[in-house]
Design an enzyme around this catalytic site. Structure first.
Site, PDB file in Angstrom:
ATOM      1  N   TYR A  66       0.865  -1.315   0.085  1.00 62.80           N
ATOM      2  CA  TYR A  66      -0.236  -0.120   0.067  1.00 62.80           C
ATOM      3  C   TYR A  66       0.853   1.391  -0.127  1.00 62.80           C
ATOM      4  O   TYR A  66       1.511   1.549   1.057  1.00 62.80           O
ATOM      5  CB  TYR A  66      -0.882  -0.083   1.165  1.00 62.80           C
ATOM      6  CG  TYR A  66      -2.201  -1.175   1.260  1.00 62.80           C
ATOM      7  CD1 TYR A  66      -2.238  -1.725   0.080  1.00 62.80           C
ATOM      8  CD2 TYR A  66      -2.520  -1.469   2.452  1.00 62.80           C
ATOM      9  CE1 TYR A  66      -3.255  -2.920   0.132  1.00 62.80           C
ATOM     10  CE2 TYR A  66      -3.408  -2.370   2.709  1.00 62.80           C
ATOM     11  CZ  TYR A  66      -3.759  -3.107   1.443  1.00 62.80           C
ATOM     12  OH  TYR A  66      -4.837  -4.058   1.596  1.00 62.80           O
ATOM     13  N   PHE A 211     -13.299  -4.451   0.863  1.00 65.56           N
ATOM     14  CA  PHE A 211     -14.469  -3.751   0.211  1.00 65.56           C
ATOM     15  C   PHE A 211     -15.867  -3.573   0.957  1.00 65.56           C
ATOM     16  O   PHE A 211     -16.931  -4.128   0.094  1.00 65.56           O
ATOM     17  CB  PHE A 211     -14.652  -4.023  -1.449  1.00 65.56           C
ATOM     18  CG  PHE A 211     -13.596  -3.705  -2.200  1.00 65.56           C
ATOM     19  CD1 PHE A 211     -12.375  -2.656  -1.780  1.00 65.56           C
ATOM     20  CD2 PHE A 211     -13.446  -4.239  -3.309  1.00 65.56           C
ATOM     21  CE1 PHE A 211     -11.395  -2.386  -2.694  1.00 65.56           C
ATOM     22  CE2 PHE A 211     -12.383  -4.086  -4.082  1.00 65.56           C
ATOM     23  CZ  PHE A 211     -11.146  -3.086  -3.828  1.00 65.56           C
ATOM     24  N   THR A 217     -16.421   0.941  -6.335  1.00 66.84           N
ATOM     25  CA  THR A 217     -17.751   1.139  -6.749  1.00 66.84           C
ATOM     26  C   THR A 217     -18.824   1.230  -5.577  1.00 66.84           C
ATOM     27  O   THR A 217     -19.242   0.040  -5.291  1.00 66.84           O
ATOM     28  CB  THR A 217     -18.375  -0.040  -7.927  1.00 66.84           C
ATOM     29  OG1 THR A 217     -18.060  -1.133  -7.254  1.00 66.84           O
ATOM     30  CG2 THR A 217     -17.277   0.161  -9.078  1.00 66.84           C
TER      31      THR A 217
END
Length: 284
Positions: A66, A211, A217
């Site tokens: 990351y 997520f 999204t």
């Protein structure tokens, strides 16, 4: 200010003494745009980490890819020396190129160096939990899992998790070494792992959805919006609360780079649905 004392409940990873609040924190968003480069607001990023611990977070998910290297360096700067109850979980099996691409690699040399890089930047002698990141159900998991087992035997890894795996890959992995957690994509709209979650719950193995709010999204649901409005909370808070209500082995690790958003996420741990609200969300 909401704290996590008992709001979300606790979870003990199987075969370990590691006990964590079910509401954790994911460090990915501390890096710059597209998870590349330094944070846009470095003082705020450091403040987020310190406040997370002050509010009861004791489970932080990170990775040396990351940034790359950014979140681990921030964790070390903000939190070292680490509290004894803090569980840091990393992920290996991928690297970032200069264009921001996500590239998978799982040969023994790379996996070992990845663990060493995590240890160096975090300032640790052993990673308590490391997740092996796979790329899809067709990937060979047996070979890299043998490396993970060797790293565990060497003492560089305390415990092993797997990420982005199918039920069959998980079975193969567990034949090679104990697996204490699974990190797959799962949220209100992405429910392919329902059967896996239930099976893992029966064995006391943690399931950590990545997520949890839809990732790149974001979740869109009129029903979720309506229920959240009735509760006087945000749809994101309701979605996190649903995950915690879904199964006692689910640990959530929402990420943020802002303290205000961190507090909102933590507040979600205390939400409770009516039977009708829970049924409506289950049916989405």
């Amino acid at each position: 200010m909401t704290t996590l004392a008992t709001a979300a409940g606790r979870f003990t990873f199987p075969g370990t003494q590691l006990s964590v609040n079910r509401m954790g924190y994911g460090a990915m968003q501390l890096a710059g745009p597209h998870v590349m480069g330094p944070p846009k607001d470095r003082p705020e990023a450091l403040a987020v980490l310190r406040e997370a611990l002050a509010l009861g977070i004791d489970h932080i998910d990170t990775s040396d890819f990351y940034g790359p290297h950014v979140t681990n360096a921030l964790l070390h700067e903000a939190l070292a020396p680490y509290p004894r109850n803090l569980v840091l979980v990393s992920k290996i099996g991928a690297w970032r190129d200069a264009q921001g691409g996500w590239n998978l690699r799982r040969d023994a040399e790379f996996l070992r160096q990845s663990v060493l890089d995590n240890l160096t930047r975090l300032g640790l002698e052993q990673m308590e939990i490391v997740n092996l990141r796979m790329g899809g159900p067709e990937d060979d998991i047996a070979t890299p899992m043998k490396t993970m087992r060797a790293l565990q035997d060497e003492g560089l890894i305390g415990h092993i998790g797997v990420s982005t795996v199918s039920a069959e890959q998980l079975r193969i992995a567990r034949d090679i070494a104990p697996v204490i957690c699974v990190q797959n994509q799962y949220n209100l709209a992405h429910r392919e792992d329902d059967a896996m979650i239930d099976a893992l719950a029966e064995e006391g193995i943690a399931y950590v959805p990545y997520f949890p709010l839809g990732g790149f999204t974001p979740l869109q649901s009129a029903k979720l919006d309506s229920i959240a409005a009735d509760m006087g909370v945000s749809p994101q808070q309701a979605a996190l609360a649903w995950l915690l209500a879904r199964s006692p082995n689910i640990l959530v690790i929402p990420g943020t780079s802002r303290r205000a958003h961190l507090r909102d996420n933590i507040a979600a741990a205390g939400l409770r649905f009516s039977p009708e609200q829970k049924a409506a969300l289950d049916a989405l």
